[in-house]
Design a protein around this motif. Structure first.
Motif: not given
Length: 661
Positions: A636-648
């Motif tokens: 809604k604020l015009g941005g993006e959100i995402w996640a990164t991870s190498g795994g458990k």
């Protein structure tokens, strides 16, 4: 510490030593009442007896740990045994704890032995039968064993059990020897000891307490049976309607089943179901169940939902319960509405909107008629709302049955949402409600409870109450975001100031529990971002809460930020040609050293009600709405959100961008 194992069960050894004993059958409810009544003799007496208790499993001991701290204030001769499940051996308590091997026969037994100067008593019982639904009918577990005030039997049992304690805790030899000498214990029958010698107990106190605890156990068991019966009845109804929806493309069959089953389940006087859309004129009622001797409304042009008094509440996607139409001030102020309700003898009513994917398609109404009013419970409203959700599928199904592939996808999505919602509400609301209930019941029933224990129970109830408030607030926030009803105040905001507010609140809320180290690695001069202040704080709070929950106290959470340039596409209004434009954005990264996320789940975690089965929900809990709310706000604020991870177990990073002011 290496775990040893005793040779055999205490019950077997006791019966071999005293072959005249005849074991009896006991339910857990009876043993619980007997144990509590025997323990009360210690709590109210002036004697300092030897107390040995075996709880089978550590989790059963945890339920009584406060009680045994009180017992330890009366006597320093207390031994507690249980099959360890965590750090039972290292727990700091004013008595000796003996962690049993779960495979040991002792872990299947229930023991309580009290040897005092003026009385002795013991329970030695072996569990041999459990109900199928052990969680719901725990009180119906069956034991075979001995319960007696016979001093000789009690002393022999105490001697045998102390010998077994030494197998596990040889370092207690000196303490055990003092206990044996002080109370004259032996693991063998002593021919010179009279079986009824020195039997001086407060019989009236013991009997009164025993009856009280037995009544309490019976009440809890009755509640469990009622809960199971009600749950089975509700599930049967939902399954019946769901099966009808799946097996028939004829909505009229589904609607007839719905009004009949709902009407018979609640036994009001009338159940109505009719299609309804705000922009259309109400259609005549086609589906009705009505009790004998009450007027039928089938064929009538009727809809309470169209009245301004009810429409505002129903538009908010909420059910509307009126317990007494004769006393409701809004209804009494409208003579025409009052006349309609009186004509159809409606004293109480429940209106539930039928929606599908945000579209209002119908109404479910339940009427209670006659002279007495009826108060609709929350569980009844929740059940009718769940049925209304399923009926909403049938209404849409009538319009879209030709597109079977699309329809199946919609049904699957609805099932997942309903399943997750029931699971979340069942766990996240029931658990704190149960805790609050236990705390309040204990405060009411235990008149002599110490002030510090009262304060602890009140604090526990308040903590779980706050947990429920946050759960409901998450539901409301996501609902407003998805409905587009949030009011935004976009203005230049300082990320540093927002972080200071969030971190201060976080440390205050989590002050009673250890949290990982939080490190700020921000550039010296951060630009302001174009955002809504409350929305930004909500996102930062939820992301940091997640990072702290899934990171061990010795881990670390790092907050970073950097200015980036993103390419965005623009379409000119004249030539319709696409052009690229660079936009300066602030990227915020919250990294942790916690459990990490499997790569194939990095997008799924932003779906509402998402829980990583068996990994997050079972150990951490939560609604599965936090990241869905974060994505809604950032977008809604015009941005993006995402996640990164190498795994458990490799930590995770959450990124989001906001436009620079």
């Amino acid at each position: 510490m290496s775990v040893m194992k005793s040779a055999s069960s205490l019950l077997q050894d006791l019966l071999q030593t005293l072959p005249h004993l005849r074991p009896q059958i006991y339910f857990k409810a009876s043993l619980t009442a007997l144990s509590h009544a025997m323990e009360d003799l210690v709590l109210v007496g002036k004697d300092k007896p030897l107390v040995i208790a075996n709880f089978q499993q550590e989790r059963f001991y945890r339920q009584e740990s406060r009680r045994y701290r009180r017992i330890a204030q009366r006597t320093n001769q207390v031994y507690v045994l249980a099959a360890r499940e965590s750090d039972f051996a290292a727990v700091s308590v004013p008595y000796a704890t003996i962690p049993l091997d779960p495979k040991d026969d002792l872990a299947q037994e229930w023991h309580l032995i009290i040897i005092g100067q003026k009385y002795a008593a013991c329970i030695v019982a072996l569990e041999f039968a459990s109900p199928v639904d052990a969680a719901a009918l725990d009180q119906a577990r069956q034991f075979k064993g001995i319960w007696t005030f016979d001093r000789q039997v009690s002393m022999v049992a105490a001697g045998l059990l102390l010998d077994k304690i030494l197998v596990y805790r040889p370092e207690l030899a000196a303490a055990v020897k003092r206990s044996q000498k002080r109370y004259g214990l032996s693991s063998k029958a002593l021919p010179g000891v009279e079986s009824d010698r020195i039997l001086e107990i407060d019989a009236r106190l013991f009997t009164d307490r025993l009856v009280t605890y037995l009544q309490s156990s019976q009440y809890k068991q009755l509640k469990a049976y009622r809960t199971i019966t009600k749950k089975e009845r509700n599930e049967r109804l939902i399954n019946l309607i769901t099966t009808a929806i799946r097996s028939s493309l004829k909505p009229e069959e589904v609607f007839q089943i719905t009004v009949r089953e709902l009407g018979q389940l609640f036994s009001p006087c009338r159940c109505l179901l009719y299609p309804y859309q705000v922009s259309e004129v109400p259609a005549p009622i086609d589906y009705e169940w009505v009790a004998f001797d009450f007027p039928a409304m089938k064929g009538e042009n009727w809809s309470l939902a169209t009245h301004p008094l009810f429409q505002a509440a129903l538009v908010g996607d909420r059910s509307l319960a009126i317990s007494d139409t004769a006393q409701d001030l809004g209804i009494r102020a409208d003579p025409q509405l009052s006349s309609q309700l009186e004509r159809w003898q409606i004293r109480s009513c429940l209106l539930v909107p039928i929606r599908y994917q945000g579209i209002w398609v119908g109404i479910l109404e339940l009427h209670h008629c006659g002279d007495s009013a009826y108060v609709w419970s929350d569980s009844e409203q929740a059940l009718v709302e769940a049925i209304a959700t399923s009926v909403g599928v049938a209404l849409i199904q009538a319009q879209a049955y030709r597109n079977l592939e699309t329809l199946n996808q919609q049904l699957a999505a609805l099932e997942r949402t309903q399943s997750n919602l029931i699971a979340i509400v069942g766990h996240e609301l029931r658990t704190p409600l149960s805790t609050i209930q236990i705390c309040l019941e204990s405060l009411v029933s235990e008149g002599e409870m110490p002030p510090e224990m009262q304060q602890s129970m009140l604090q526990t109830a308040l903590t779980d109450l706050e947990r429920m408030r946050r759960l409901i607030q998450d539901f409301l926030t996501l609902s407003r975001l998805e409905a587009g009803s949030m009011r935004w105040q976009i203005e230049p905001i300082s990320l540093q100031v927002s972080l200071d507010l969030v971190l201060g609140s976080l440390k205050e809320r989590l002050s009673v529990q250890p949290i990982p180290q939080i490190v700020l690695e921000l550039p010296p001069e951060l630009p302001l971002v174009q955002a809504d202040g409350e929305g930004l704080i909500e996102v930062l709070t939820k992301l940091l809460d997640n990072a702290c929950k899934f990171t061990k106290p010795d881990g670390k959470v790092t907050i970073r930020a950097q200015v980036i340039n993103l390419e965005t596409e623009l379409v000119t209004s004249v030539s319709s040609q696409r052009k690229l434009k660079l936009q300066r954005m602030l990227e915020v990264i919250i990294a942790d050293t916690g459990r990490g996320i499997e790569p194939n789940q990095l997008e799924a975690i932003f779906q509402r009600f998402y829980q990583e089965e068996g990994f997050l929900r079972r150990t951490i809990g939560g609604t599965g709405l936090g990241l869905a709310i974060c994505r809604q706000i950032i977008q809604k604020l015009g941005g993006e959100i995402w996640a990164t991870s190498g795994g458990k177990n490799q930590g995770s990073e959450f990124h989001f961008t906001l436009a620079i002011a």
